[in-house]
Each structure stands twice: as structure tokens, then as C-alpha cells.
Write a protein that holds these residues in place. Structure first.
Motif, mmCIF file in Angstrom:
data_model
loop_
_atom_site.group_PDB
_atom_site.id
_atom_site.type_symbol
_atom_site.label_atom_id
_atom_site.label_comp_id
_atom_site.label_asym_id
_atom_site.label_seq_id
_atom_site.Cartn_x
_atom_site.Cartn_y
_atom_site.Cartn_z
ATOM 1 N N GLU A 38 0.918 -1.086 0.000
ATOM 2 C CA GLU A 38 -0.181 -0.232 -0.092
ATOM 3 C C GLU A 38 0.917 1.444 -0.181
ATOM 4 O OE1 GLU A 38 -4.201 -1.532 2.262
ATOM 5 O OE2 GLU A 38 -2.328 -1.384 3.682
ATOM 6 N N GLN A 39 1.918 1.787 0.555
ATOM 7 C CA GLN A 39 3.313 2.380 0.450
ATOM 8 C C GLN A 39 3.800 2.561 -0.681
ATOM 9 O OE1 GLN A 39 3.862 4.772 2.834
ATOM 10 N NE2 GLN A 39 1.526 4.285 3.604
ATOM 11 N N GLU A 40 3.882 1.576 -1.607
ATOM 12 C CA GLU A 40 5.008 1.359 -2.081
ATOM 13 C C GLU A 40 4.606 2.224 -3.475
ATOM 14 O OE1 GLU A 40 7.634 -1.139 -5.145
ATOM 15 O OE2 GLU A 40 6.319 -2.441 -3.368
ATOM 16 N N SER A 41 6.155 3.398 -4.236
ATOM 17 C CA SER A 41 5.810 4.176 -5.264
ATOM 18 C C SER A 41 6.694 4.217 -6.364
ATOM 19 C CB SER A 41 5.819 5.613 -4.359
ATOM 20 O OG SER A 41 5.202 5.965 -5.923
ATOM 21 N N SER A 42 6.861 2.912 -6.531
ATOM 22 C CA SER A 42 7.450 3.103 -8.470
ATOM 23 C C SER A 42 8.372 4.049 -8.677
ATOM 24 C CB SER A 42 7.458 1.669 -9.029
ATOM 25 O OG SER A 42 7.174 -0.094 -8.182
ATOM 26 N N PRO A 43 9.146 4.168 -9.237
ATOM 27 C CA PRO A 43 9.592 5.192 -10.072
ATOM 28 C C PRO A 43 9.159 5.146 -12.237
ATOM 29 C CG PRO A 43 11.712 4.645 -8.815
ATOM 30 C CD PRO A 43 10.400 3.194 -9.022
ATOM 31 N N SER A 44 9.109 6.485 -12.011
ATOM 32 C CA SER A 44 8.084 6.323 -13.670
ATOM 33 C C SER A 44 8.513 5.831 -14.897
ATOM 34 C CB SER A 44 7.437 7.395 -13.670
ATOM 35 O OG SER A 44 7.002 6.985 -15.229
ATOM 36 N N SER A 45 8.712 5.109 -15.798
ATOM 37 C CA SER A 45 9.556 5.062 -16.293
ATOM 38 C C SER A 45 8.848 4.895 -17.872
ATOM 39 C CB SER A 45 10.160 3.130 -17.216
ATOM 40 O OG SER A 45 8.874 2.579 -16.726
ATOM 41 N N ALA A 46 7.572 5.806 -18.079
ATOM 42 C CA ALA A 46 7.072 5.587 -18.968
ATOM 43 C C ALA A 46 6.411 6.593 -19.764
ATOM 44 C CB ALA A 46 5.674 4.391 -18.421
ATOM 45 N N SER A 47 6.747 6.728 -21.447
ATOM 46 C CA SER A 47 6.799 7.615 -21.531
ATOM 47 C C SER A 47 7.696 8.944 -21.944
ATOM 48 C CB SER A 47 5.345 8.392 -21.988
ATOM 49 O OG SER A 47 3.831 7.572 -22.018
ATOM 50 N N SER A 48 8.873 8.502 -22.059
ATOM 51 C CA SER A 48 10.293 9.180 -20.628
ATOM 52 C C SER A 48 10.411 10.206 -21.582
ATOM 53 C CB SER A 48 10.808 8.603 -21.084
ATOM 54 O OG SER A 48 11.884 9.284 -20.482
ATOM 55 N N GLY A 49 10.580 11.567 -21.309
ATOM 56 C CA GLY A 49 10.546 12.418 -22.317
ATOM 57 C C GLY A 49 9.738 13.186 -23.221
ATOM 58 N N HIS A 129 18.120 11.558 -9.637
ATOM 59 C CA HIS A 129 18.576 10.919 -11.294
ATOM 60 C C HIS A 129 17.576 9.438 -10.962
ATOM 61 C CE1 HIS A 129 19.473 9.860 -15.184
ATOM 62 N NE2 HIS A 129 19.133 11.001 -15.653
ATOM 63 N N LYS A 130 18.265 8.985 -10.014
ATOM 64 C CA LYS A 130 18.138 7.602 -10.028
ATOM 65 C C LYS A 130 16.110 6.694 -10.387
ATOM 66 C CE LYS A 130 19.184 2.941 -8.165
ATOM 67 N NZ LYS A 130 20.176 2.515 -7.168
ATOM 68 N N THR A 131 15.695 8.267 -9.310
ATOM 69 C CA THR A 131 14.790 7.405 -8.752
ATOM 70 C C THR A 131 13.511 8.571 -9.294
ATOM 71 O OG1 THR A 131 15.301 7.573 -6.211
ATOM 72 C CG2 THR A 131 12.818 7.805 -6.142
ATOM 73 N N TYR A 132 13.591 9.288 -10.038
ATOM 74 C CA TYR A 132 12.776 10.359 -10.553
ATOM 75 C C TYR A 132 13.513 11.107 -11.622
ATOM 76 C CZ TYR A 132 10.548 10.568 -6.466
ATOM 77 O OH TYR A 132 10.161 9.913 -5.333
ATOM 78 N N GLY A 133 14.231 10.147 -12.698
ATOM 79 C CA GLY A 133 15.345 10.575 -13.902
ATOM 80 C C GLY A 133 14.007 11.086 -14.409
ATOM 81 N N GLN A 134 12.680 11.082 -14.864
ATOM 82 C CA GLN A 134 12.047 11.575 -15.661
ATOM 83 C C GLN A 134 11.862 13.018 -16.019
ATOM 84 O OE1 GLN A 134 8.439 9.166 -17.104
ATOM 85 N NE2 GLN A 134 7.586 11.087 -17.490
ATOM 86 N N TYR A 135 11.707 13.187 -14.094
ATOM 87 C CA TYR A 135 11.450 14.260 -14.630
ATOM 88 C C TYR A 135 12.784 15.291 -13.762
ATOM 89 C CZ TYR A 135 7.057 12.166 -13.652
ATOM 90 O OH TYR A 135 5.698 11.764 -14.245
ATOM 91 N N TYR A 136 13.996 14.180 -13.589
ATOM 92 C CA TYR A 136 15.321 15.256 -13.076
ATOM 93 C C TYR A 136 15.426 17.023 -13.915
ATOM 94 C CZ TYR A 136 20.406 15.852 -11.917
ATOM 95 O OH TYR A 136 21.299 15.848 -10.975
ATOM 96 N N ASP A 137 15.480 16.542 -14.918
ATOM 97 C CA ASP A 137 15.958 17.573 -15.740
ATOM 98 C C ASP A 137 15.145 18.923 -15.309
ATOM 99 O OD1 ASP A 137 18.493 16.263 -16.770
ATOM 100 O OD2 ASP A 137 16.773 16.328 -18.647
ATOM 101 N N ALA A 138 13.838 18.421 -15.469
ATOM 102 C CA ALA A 138 12.859 19.507 -14.717
ATOM 103 C C ALA A 138 12.472 19.798 -13.844
ATOM 104 C CB ALA A 138 11.762 19.575 -15.640
ATOM 105 N N PHE A 139 13.344 19.529 -12.356
ATOM 106 C CA PHE A 139 13.503 19.986 -11.207
ATOM 107 C C PHE A 139 14.568 20.342 -11.173
ATOM 108 C CE2 PHE A 139 10.807 16.360 -9.608
ATOM 109 C CZ PHE A 139 9.716 17.011 -9.024
ATOM 110 N N LYS A 140 15.804 19.988 -12.150
ATOM 111 C CA LYS A 140 16.801 20.764 -11.587
ATOM 112 C C LYS A 140 16.862 22.257 -12.707
ATOM 113 C CE LYS A 140 20.356 20.463 -10.351
ATOM 114 N NZ LYS A 140 21.604 19.709 -10.910
ATOM 115 N N SER A 141 16.049 22.495 -14.076
ATOM 116 C CA SER A 141 16.174 24.066 -14.370
ATOM 117 C C SER A 141 14.899 24.653 -13.164
ATOM 118 C CB SER A 141 14.905 23.841 -15.288
ATOM 119 O OG SER A 141 13.876 23.947 -15.097
ATOM 120 N N MET A 142 14.024 24.590 -12.434
ATOM 121 C CA MET A 142 13.641 24.891 -11.253
ATOM 122 C C MET A 142 13.847 25.765 -9.815
ATOM 123 S SD MET A 142 10.391 22.408 -11.925
ATOM 124 C CE MET A 142 9.618 22.847 -10.402
ATOM 125 N N LYS A 143 13.656 26.457 -9.757
ATOM 126 C CA LYS A 143 13.456 27.101 -7.947
ATOM 127 C C LYS A 143 12.099 26.712 -7.112
ATOM 128 C CE LYS A 143 16.590 30.722 -9.825
ATOM 129 N NZ LYS A 143 16.901 32.193 -10.187
#
Length: 319
Positions: A38-49, A129-143
Motif C-alpha cells: 500500500e505504501q510502495e511508489s515505484s519510479p516512473s518509466s513510461a513516456s520518458s521525455g 536522477h536514479k529515482t526521478y530520472g524522467q523529471y530530473y532535468d525539469a526539477f534541476k531547471s526550477m527554483k
């Protein structure tokens, strides 16, 4: 994001939590004393980019945004776009992000749910990057105060419909937790308490020391940190290990999972909230939780009914 055999949380699932699980950006329990599944949330891999197109966010950064798009919106599952860059500190590797979210129906543009009006922000996203690779670049561009839009379509992934949404996640703050408790070792610890020793990586082990628990809560600092005091309505990031007082058997440890856990003190068993509120960040606390402040007559996985529980908790952050 964190998965543990023991989890002293009681959280009611909301639609936004469910959406967070769907995109792999947040973890929320859906029942009392949830199990790992019930707690587990797996890193997303679909529709990368994939890029979320045609969506905008209006309003002052750091406040609830107004999400706009032409309806019905065709949503690609897990497509994303930075809707507001933010005006606070830049997001960096290892930052834990506290977010507020709003979900909007792709079919008609109506708001489905929002965490802006309820409780504390969710602080379980890490710039990693390992856990949220799909969104990593977006987060790194944000404040801080920036907003990330994520498309969710748990139907075909191609057409707007009742199962298609836009979720807007606004980063309202960030922090970096400690790696382990750090501070001054406590003196004059009662000699009859269980004895704790630490491995080189910080994981505690327990010697019961012929300890005989009572029906009273014990909250004994082993290390006193020099951080701020934890408030009763906050959440904490913590490393912990738990044992049965009856035989010293370990039933769980975040150290074995390789990462700390996040707990809301408004949702934990009473012994955790009473024992940890008022302690300081950086502290290590020995908790002895009687059944009346734990799970009472309800058995849990690895925890028999009416068990007194012993924990060693490293308070790594409060938020």
C-alpha cells in the motif's frame, strides 16, 4: 517513495495522493497502518521525455496556481512541463522537495482535488536522477515556488477522458536531511534501559539488558542534536529501527532499506508523536512504546497484539 515493513502512519488517501502514486512522484498510504504494497511508489518509466503541451499556470509563484488549457485536452501519460520556474532558491541534487498540488480534469478543466487547502505539504520528492530520472532535468531547471505540470492518463494515454488529468506540483520549500544523528551524547542515561550500540554506518543494535517495560512511555535521548525543536504538527525525516520488547527481535529498520523515511507526527502512533515532539533535529531517541500508545490489541505484520515496542530514531529533518 519509502517502503517499510513497519510504518507508523495512519493517512486517509486523497485523489491527489492517488495521482501522485500514478506518476511516481509521491507516496501516500491508503489505509490504517498500511502494508508495504500500500505504501510502495515505484519510479516512473513510461513516456520518458514526453512534453506536456498546451497547459499554463497563472498566479504569483509560491501560491496556488490557476491551471488553464483548451478543453478537452489530449494527455500523454506522464508527460511533463515546467509551468512556472519559481523565484526562490535553485533546486539542487539531494534536495527534498515539499510540494502542494492541484489536479484538473483534462476533459472539462474542472478542479478535481487540491492539497493547498489541507494539511502540510508533501515532502517525499527528492531531486535524484536514479529515482526521478524522467523529471530530473525539469526539477534541476526550477527554483523554489516553481510549478511542474504532469499529465496523467491511465486509460489509453492518447485521448482525453474521465481518467485523464493534469497535476500541477508547486515546490513550496526544500531541505536536505542529515545522514545520521549528530550532536552531544547524552549523559546519565538510566542504567536499566536497553543498551544501544551503533554500527559504522549508524545503524543501531539493541541489547535488552533484562529490561522490564511498564505501561509508561519512555523517550530517552541518546544523542542531543543542535537543530530546531520538532513541533507536534510537523513531519520528520528519520532513520529508525524497531524491536519487540518481549524478545528483542527486530521487525523493521529503515537502515536496511538504504534510505530514511518521512513521517507526519499527526499520523503516527501516539507513542511516536508524544516521544518525538519537542526533541531537536539531529537527535537520536530511544522510544519504549507501550501497547496503549502503539497498536494495542491489533496485530501487525511481525508485531503481535499487545506488544511493547522499542525504537531508536535518528531525527534527520523536520518540515
Amino acid at each position: 517513495m519509502n517502503t517499510h515493513s513497519f510504518h507508523p502512519l495512519t493517512k486517509a488517501a486523497t485523489l491527489c495522493c492517488a495521482l501522485g502514486l500514478a506518476i511516481g512522484l509521491a507516496g501516500c498510504g491508503g489505509s490504517t497502518n498500511p502494508t508495504p504494497s500500500e505504501q510502495e511508489s515505484s519510479p516512473s518509466s513510461a513516456s520518458s521525455g514526453a512534453k506536456l503541451e498546451g497547459v499554463s499556470a497563472d498566479g504569483k509563484p509560491g501560491q496556488k496556481p490557476k491551471i488553464s488549457f483548451k478543453t478537452p485536452l489530449t494527455v500523454t501519460d506522464k508527460a511533463s512541463a515546467v509551468l512556472q520556474e519559481g523565484d526562490g532558491d535553485a533546486l539542487q541534487d539531494g534536495d527534498h522537495l515539499c510540494v502542494r498540488s492541484v489536479a484538473v480534469n483534462a476533459k472539462d478543466g474542472k478542479e478535481l482535488d487540491s492539497t493547498w487547502e489541507k494539511g502540510a505539504p508533501d515532502c517525499q520528492i527528492v531531486v535524484d536522477h536514479k529515482t526521478y530520472g524522467q523529471y530530473y532535468d525539469a526539477f534541476k531547471s526550477m527554483k523554489v515556488n516553481g510549478t511542474l505540470g504532469v499529465g496523467i492518463n491511465d486509460a489509453s494515454g492518447k485521448a482525453a477522458g474521465d481518467n485523464a488529468y493534469v497535476m500541477a506540483l508547486t515546490v513550496v520549500s526544500k531541505f536536505k536531511p542529515l545522514a545520521r544523528a549528530t550532536g552531544e551524547k547524552a549523559r546519565n542515561i538510566p542504567a536499566d534501559l536497553p543498551k544501544v550500540t551503533l554500527a559504522s554506518n549508524g545503524k543501531p543494535s539493541l541489547d535488552l539488558n533484562n529490561y522490564k517495560p511498564t505501561d509508561k512511555l519512555v523517550a530517552q535521548p541518546l544523542i542531543t542534536g543542535n537543530g530546531p525543536k520538532v513541533k507536534a504538527d510537523q513531519s520528520i525525516t528519520a532513520h529508525y529501527t524497531g524491536w519487540l520488547a518481549s524478545d528483542g527481535k527486530q521487525f523493521d529498520s529503515s537502515w536496511d532499506k538504504g534510505e530514511p523515511a518521512d513521517f507526519s507526527l499527526d499520523g503516527v502512533v501516539k507513542g511516536w508523536k508524544q516521544g518525538l515532539a519537542g526533541q531537536t533535529v539531529g537527535s537520536q531517541v530511544l522510544l519504549v512504546v507501550p501497547p496503549s500508545l502503539g497498536y494495542g490489541s491489533s496485530a501487525q505484520k511481525g508485531i503481535p497484539a499487545n506488544s511493547t515496542l522499542i525504537f531508536v530514531v535518528d531525527i534527520l529533518a523536520a518540515h
